[in-house]
Scaffold this motif. Sequence first.
Motif, PDB file in Angstrom:
ATOM      1  N   UNK A 125      -5.126 -30.940  23.368  1.00  0.00           N
ATOM      2  CA  UNK A 125      -6.276 -30.037  23.374  1.00  0.00           C
ATOM      3  C   UNK A 125      -5.969 -28.792  24.221  1.00  0.00           C
ATOM      4  N   UNK A 126      -5.302 -29.003  25.362  1.00  0.00           N
ATOM      5  CA  UNK A 126      -4.902 -27.861  26.178  1.00  0.00           C
ATOM      6  C   UNK A 126      -3.890 -26.978  25.478  1.00  0.00           C
ATOM      7  N   UNK A 127      -2.994 -27.582  24.682  1.00  0.00           N
ATOM      8  CA  UNK A 127      -2.023 -26.789  23.931  1.00  0.00           C
ATOM      9  C   UNK A 127      -2.727 -25.877  22.933  1.00  0.00           C
ATOM     10  N   UNK A 128      -3.790 -26.369  22.328  1.00  0.00           N
ATOM     11  CA  UNK A 128      -4.528 -25.527  21.386  1.00  0.00           C
ATOM     12  C   UNK A 128      -5.229 -24.387  22.121  1.00  0.00           C
ATOM     13  N   UNK A 129      -5.616 -24.634  23.369  1.00  0.00           N
ATOM     14  CA  UNK A 129      -6.163 -23.548  24.173  1.00  0.00           C
ATOM     15  C   UNK A 129      -5.117 -22.517  24.533  1.00  0.00           C
ATOM     16  N   UNK A 130      -3.876 -22.970  24.771  1.00  0.00           N
ATOM     17  CA  UNK A 130      -2.779 -22.033  25.042  1.00  0.00           C
ATOM     18  C   UNK A 130      -2.561 -21.124  23.836  1.00  0.00           C
ATOM     19  N   UNK A 131      -2.597 -21.697  22.649  1.00  0.00           N
ATOM     20  CA  UNK A 131      -2.435 -20.891  21.435  1.00  0.00           C
ATOM     21  C   UNK A 131      -3.568 -19.876  21.316  1.00  0.00           C
ATOM     22  N   UNK A 132      -4.792 -20.303  21.651  1.00  0.00           N
ATOM     23  CA  UNK A 132      -5.924 -19.373  21.601  1.00  0.00           C
ATOM     24  C   UNK A 132      -5.711 -18.206  22.565  1.00  0.00           C
ATOM     25  N   UNK A 133      -5.291 -18.504  23.796  1.00  0.00           N
ATOM     26  CA  UNK A 133      -5.036 -17.434  24.755  1.00  0.00           C
ATOM     27  C   UNK A 133      -3.915 -16.511  24.314  1.00  0.00           C
TER      28      UNK A 133
END
Length: 499
Positions: A125-133
């Motif tokens: 889930x955090x990796x998907x946030x990294x992609x968003x950023x």
Amino acid sequence: MDRAPPRGSPRDAVGQRWLAVFAFQAVLSAAASALHLVASPRGRRYPLLGVPAGLLLALHPLLACAATGLLALALLLTASPHPRPPPLRRRALATALLAAAGALSVAASAAILPEGAGWAAVAGLGFRGVVLGAVFAAHYFGRRRWLLQFPVVQRPLFYGLKMGLLPSGKRALKVSLQAFCLSFVLILLLPQQVRIGGSIGSQILTQIGIFIVTAGVSFCLEISHHFVQVVHTRRCSFAPPQSTAAAETNPTEFILETLEQSDPRSLIQYLAYQDLCAVSECNLEPWRRAAFFEESGETYKRIVTACLKPLEGFSSKIAQALEEYEPDNISQQYILFSAFDDSQICTWCARTLAGLTARSRQEDRYGVAQLTGCNAAVMTTLLSALVAIEACLGKKTNPLPMHLGPENIRLAHFSTVRRPTGTAIASTEGGLHKKAYAMADVLRTSVYQIVSAFIDDLRANAKPASLEKNWISEGRKPIYGSQAVLVQKLSLFIEYRAV
């Protein structure tokens, strides 16, 4: 309109605005956390995480506040009023901060995961946030959204924020769709543990929840960026309160110190020029403009000098670039493009000079504008900058014999025939012609404003010798063009035939 502190460091005015940005982002983060806590399910257990559900929900505000700080720091490092891109190191650091902020924001919503999800799923889930950023950073730097663009019309703060809600929502939806699809594909390349297990139905519901969280985080990023734009481009008054003793003794001290001592191309300098332009053109603070025309003339000379300096630098850069211009010469292209980097300040300076010169006709009780020679310096600088831009647009600048009439001068001398060597640079360089035409319009309007105010005197002294003596600086070679060219150009303005 904000008011800058009359004493202390000039950076205090900008620092107060960044405090407002931090406060806004903190409130936005608190509202998002409250909404997440209300929407989160109750009574669930997370045996694989090893923490109670209440503790997991309590961590959300802390992670959201940390993400808010990272986002504010990223915007602080990159937001600038100058068109030159931030250094590569700052851009890389800001991208890393935005990716970390996205990771914390999305990972804080671990309550949307199925009950059997482990810490590996939270990492996914955090990796998907990294992609968003990272996607937001790509839009932020790729579309030059770090540039603070000053509006032509100053609106109230609430109205400016309200106008950005719908565009921010559209951009947030676009960014969230791109980030969701990209992260969904990339996560398939990661180990099986970071993927979300369970039945197909639970996986679909989880993906819908992730998209909603991604869209919400993206909207928070967009609205925070819009708030930075609105707050930092508002006019700031560089004057003490009118009822204080400082307003009676020296009301121009703070703005002059800011113009002369602030770092070049800094935000505080842009705000000072913006305030000076507003005072020169508007009647909201006539007491401040009246202080410019004080009896000694020293204040007026300092203000005019501060406004002439950017315009002279602008003209000198164009003259340097036009000298034996070669399309393949990278250094000359860089000089020409860098000349228009300060077009915003040059616009304010031209409008300020025109406004003060025109108003000196009625408001200059001591005649300091004329006695100090500022009128001739202003007209010479404006015409020289205008001729330089017209040379970029392909117009000839060679003086013609003085026996030609104004109509023949207009047709023969300032025609739009392009040079055979192909030096209509502003029309061939991508994106430069818009800036050149816009700046030329500002300069023409400024000259016309002065001519309209002094039209009777100009027509009475319409002879070239008189114009050169009274309105063109004698004994001082113009930065671009010759005195004969400037006199002919001024003659066309007097006849309202300038093109």
